[in-house]
Design a protein around this motif. Sequence first.
Motif, PDB file in Angstrom:
ATOM      1  N   VAL A 173      54.699  57.922  33.067  1.00 13.42           N
ATOM      2  CA  VAL A 173      53.799  56.815  33.380  1.00 13.42           C
ATOM      3  C   VAL A 173      53.764  56.595  34.895  1.00 13.42           C
ATOM      4  O   VAL A 173      54.805  56.417  35.526  1.00 13.42           O
ATOM      5  CB  VAL A 173      54.237  55.513  32.679  1.00 13.42           C
ATOM      6  N   VAL A 174      52.547  56.636  35.455  1.00 23.43           N
ATOM      7  CA  VAL A 174      52.350  56.439  36.890  1.00 23.43           C
ATOM      8  C   VAL A 174      51.514  55.175  37.092  1.00 23.43           C
ATOM      9  O   VAL A 174      50.389  55.073  36.582  1.00 23.43           O
ATOM     10  CB  VAL A 174      51.635  57.647  37.532  1.00 23.43           C
ATOM     11  N   TYR A 175      52.073  54.228  37.837  1.00 25.49           N
ATOM     12  CA  TYR A 175      51.378  52.987  38.176  1.00 25.49           C
ATOM     13  C   TYR A 175      50.635  53.209  39.485  1.00 25.49           C
ATOM     14  O   TYR A 175      51.245  53.446  40.525  1.00 25.49           O
ATOM     15  CB  TYR A 175      52.392  51.856  38.291  1.00 25.49           C
ATOM     16  N   LEU A 176      49.312  53.151  39.419  1.00 22.65           N
ATOM     17  CA  LEU A 176      48.473  53.252  40.614  1.00 22.65           C
ATOM     18  C   LEU A 176      48.349  51.847  41.192  1.00 22.65           C
ATOM     19  O   LEU A 176      47.544  51.041  40.735  1.00 22.65           O
ATOM     20  CB  LEU A 176      47.104  53.834  40.267  1.00 22.65           C
ATOM     21  N   ASN A 177      49.171  51.574  42.174  1.00 22.98           N
ATOM     22  CA  ASN A 177      49.274  50.233  42.744  1.00 22.98           C
ATOM     23  C   ASN A 177      48.413  50.125  43.993  1.00 22.98           C
ATOM     24  O   ASN A 177      48.492  50.982  44.873  1.00 22.98           O
ATOM     25  CB  ASN A 177      50.746  49.963  43.079  1.00 22.98           C
ATOM     26  N   ALA A 178      47.582  49.079  44.063  1.00 25.06           N
ATOM     27  CA  ALA A 178      46.756  48.848  45.245  1.00 25.06           C
ATOM     28  C   ALA A 178      46.688  47.345  45.497  1.00 25.06           C
ATOM     29  O   ALA A 178      46.726  46.554  44.554  1.00 25.06           O
ATOM     30  CB  ALA A 178      45.351  49.415  45.041  1.00 25.06           C
ATOM     31  N   PRO A 179      46.582  46.945  46.774  1.00 26.52           N
ATOM     32  CA  PRO A 179      46.504  45.521  47.077  1.00 26.52           C
ATOM     33  C   PRO A 179      45.184  44.905  46.592  1.00 26.52           C
ATOM     34  O   PRO A 179      44.167  45.596  46.467  1.00 26.52           O
ATOM     35  CB  PRO A 179      46.608  45.459  48.602  1.00 26.52           C
ATOM     36  N   VAL A 180      45.216  43.600  46.354  1.00 21.81           N
ATOM     37  CA  VAL A 180      44.051  42.874  45.834  1.00 21.81           C
ATOM     38  C   VAL A 180      42.777  43.124  46.650  1.00 21.81           C
ATOM     39  O   VAL A 180      41.725  43.388  46.053  1.00 21.81           O
ATOM     40  CB  VAL A 180      44.365  41.360  45.724  1.00 21.81           C
ATOM     41  N   PRO A 181      42.806  43.075  47.997  1.00 22.99           N
ATOM     42  CA  PRO A 181      41.544  43.299  48.721  1.00 22.99           C
ATOM     43  C   PRO A 181      40.918  44.669  48.443  1.00 22.99           C
ATOM     44  O   PRO A 181      39.690  44.786  48.353  1.00 22.99           O
ATOM     45  CB  PRO A 181      41.945  43.169  50.202  1.00 22.99           C
ATOM     46  N   VAL A 182      41.753  45.695  48.272  1.00 18.38           N
ATOM     47  CA  VAL A 182      41.254  47.043  47.968  1.00 18.38           C
ATOM     48  C   VAL A 182      40.613  47.053  46.582  1.00 18.38           C
ATOM     49  O   VAL A 182      39.510  47.570  46.389  1.00 18.38           O
ATOM     50  CB  VAL A 182      42.390  48.091  48.053  1.00 18.38           C
ATOM     51  N   LEU A 183      41.298  46.476  45.602  1.00 16.74           N
ATOM     52  CA  LEU A 183      40.781  46.430  44.233  1.00 16.74           C
ATOM     53  C   LEU A 183      39.463  45.657  44.179  1.00 16.74           C
ATOM     54  O   LEU A 183      38.495  46.112  43.559  1.00 16.74           O
ATOM     55  CB  LEU A 183      41.809  45.786  43.292  1.00 16.74           C
ATOM     56  N   ALA A 184      39.427  44.505  44.827  1.00 15.30           N
ATOM     57  CA  ALA A 184      38.216  43.675  44.806  1.00 15.30           C
ATOM     58  C   ALA A 184      37.050  44.402  45.463  1.00 15.30           C
ATOM     59  O   ALA A 184      35.927  44.390  44.939  1.00 15.30           O
ATOM     60  CB  ALA A 184      38.485  42.343  45.510  1.00 15.30           C
ATOM     61  N   ARG A 185      37.319  45.068  46.585  1.00 14.72           N
ATOM     62  CA  ARG A 185      36.259  45.802  47.285  1.00 14.72           C
ATOM     63  C   ARG A 185      35.704  46.913  46.391  1.00 14.72           C
ATOM     64  O   ARG A 185      34.488  47.105  46.301  1.00 14.72           O
ATOM     65  CB  ARG A 185      36.815  46.363  48.600  1.00 14.72           C
ATOM     66  N   ARG A 186      36.567  47.635  45.713  1.00 12.97           N
ATOM     67  CA  ARG A 186      36.114  48.714  44.831  1.00 12.97           C
ATOM     68  C   ARG A 186      35.304  48.169  43.658  1.00 12.97           C
ATOM     69  O   ARG A 186      34.292  48.749  43.273  1.00 12.97           O
ATOM     70  CB  ARG A 186      37.314  49.511  44.311  1.00 12.97           C
ATOM     71  N   LEU A 187      35.761  47.075  43.071  1.00 13.68           N
ATOM     72  CA  LEU A 187      35.041  46.508  41.926  1.00 13.68           C
ATOM     73  C   LEU A 187      33.691  45.932  42.345  1.00 13.68           C
ATOM     74  O   LEU A 187      32.729  45.996  41.584  1.00 13.68           O
ATOM     75  CB  LEU A 187      35.886  45.439  41.230  1.00 13.68           C
ATOM     76  N   GLU A 188      33.624  45.379  43.541  1.00 18.03           N
ATOM     77  CA  GLU A 188      32.340  44.871  44.030  1.00 18.03           C
ATOM     78  C   GLU A 188      31.373  46.010  44.317  1.00 18.03           C
ATOM     79  O   GLU A 188      30.173  45.893  44.108  1.00 18.03           O
ATOM     80  CB  GLU A 188      32.554  44.003  45.279  1.00 18.03           C
ATOM     81  N   ALA A 189      31.899  47.157  44.751  1.00 21.69           N
ATOM     82  CA  ALA A 189      31.055  48.317  45.038  1.00 21.69           C
ATOM     83  C   ALA A 189      30.545  48.972  43.757  1.00 21.69           C
ATOM     84  O   ALA A 189      29.441  49.511  43.724  1.00 21.69           O
ATOM     85  CB  ALA A 189      31.827  49.333  45.884  1.00 21.69           C
ATOM     86  N   PHE A 190      31.356  48.951  42.692  1.00 24.74           N
ATOM     87  CA  PHE A 190      31.003  49.568  41.407  1.00 24.74           C
ATOM     88  C   PHE A 190      31.297  48.581  40.282  1.00 24.74           C
ATOM     89  O   PHE A 190      32.279  48.739  39.562  1.00 24.74           O
ATOM     90  CB  PHE A 190      31.813  50.859  41.189  1.00 24.74           C
ATOM     91  N   PRO A 191      30.447  47.560  40.130  1.00 21.41           N
ATOM     92  CA  PRO A 191      30.792  46.474  39.205  1.00 21.41           C
ATOM     93  C   PRO A 191      30.902  46.857  37.727  1.00 21.41           C
ATOM     94  O   PRO A 191      31.787  46.370  37.040  1.00 21.41           O
ATOM     95  CB  PRO A 191      29.687  45.447  39.411  1.00 21.41           C
ATOM     96  N   GLU A 192      30.011  47.716  37.209  1.00 20.56           N
ATOM     97  CA  GLU A 192      30.058  48.099  35.791  1.00 20.56           C
ATOM     98  C   GLU A 192      30.309  46.889  34.900  1.00 20.56           C
ATOM     99  O   GLU A 192      31.096  46.937  33.957  1.00 20.56           O
ATOM    100  CB  GLU A 192      31.155  49.149  35.539  1.00 20.56           C
ATOM    101  N   ALA A 193      29.625  45.798  35.184  1.00 24.25           N
ATOM    102  CA  ALA A 193      29.887  44.533  34.479  1.00 24.25           C
ATOM    103  C   ALA A 193      29.703  44.648  32.974  1.00 24.25           C
ATOM    104  O   ALA A 193      30.416  44.012  32.204  1.00 24.25           O
ATOM    105  CB  ALA A 193      28.981  43.444  35.039  1.00 24.25           C
ATOM    106  N   GLU A 194      28.775  45.482  32.542  1.00 20.98           N
ATOM    107  CA  GLU A 194      28.536  45.594  31.099  1.00 20.98           C
ATOM    108  C   GLU A 194      29.712  46.255  30.390  1.00 20.98           C
ATOM    109  O   GLU A 194      29.934  46.033  29.216  1.00 20.98           O
ATOM    110  CB  GLU A 194      27.235  46.360  30.812  1.00 20.98           C
ATOM    111  N   GLN A 195      30.475  47.075  31.116  1.00 22.90           N
ATOM    112  CA  GLN A 195      31.639  47.717  30.511  1.00 22.90           C
ATOM    113  C   GLN A 195      32.901  46.891  30.698  1.00 22.90           C
ATOM    114  O   GLN A 195      33.849  47.021  29.957  1.00 22.90           O
ATOM    115  CB  GLN A 195      31.877  49.095  31.150  1.00 22.90           C
TER     116      GLN A 195
END
Length: 174
Positions: free
Chosen positions: A97-119
């Motif tokens: 098991v590998v935990y891909l750890n990233a800080p909140v600003p990185v995660l938020a920026r990626r999700l805002e760039a690729f929202p995929e809200a329907e999924q």
Amino acid sequence: MTQPIFLIGARGCGKTTIGQALTHACNFRFVDTDLALQQQSGMSVADIVAAEGWPGFRARETQTLIAVTQPGMVVATGGGIILAAENRQFMRQNGIVVYLNAPVPVLARRLEAFPEAEQRPTLTGKPISEEVAEVLAQRDALYRETAHYIVDASATPDEVVTLILNSLSLVTAS
């Protein structure tokens, strides 16, 4: 080494992207539990949650995890898969098991760039950066408890794959 590799972490940490790249590097096969679940059910995550609630989705998620786990497989999991103790135990006992750890600003920026809200239905109804911070605060300890390795996922996909391969070589060398 043919043990399955499970990638865990918050939404936006790169489980699918890294998983596909890692698959090529290891000559493994790739599966994304969310995609497998959606293909098997014929519904999106949002539709399953709307019809069955989060408990119904989580039960399907566990069934999917068990069904797709095979030797020589990289498994990208849903962000909340670690919420069920049986899933955490299953992954630790049946693979690496590998935990891909990233800080909140990185995660938020990626999700805002690729929202995929329907999924990806909102978990809190809050803006992305607030939701990511809240959800990660709730789940980080579970990710850490489940993981054999914790890797910085804020780097480029190629760099993250190298970090994972370096971690895995420690396993095979010992």
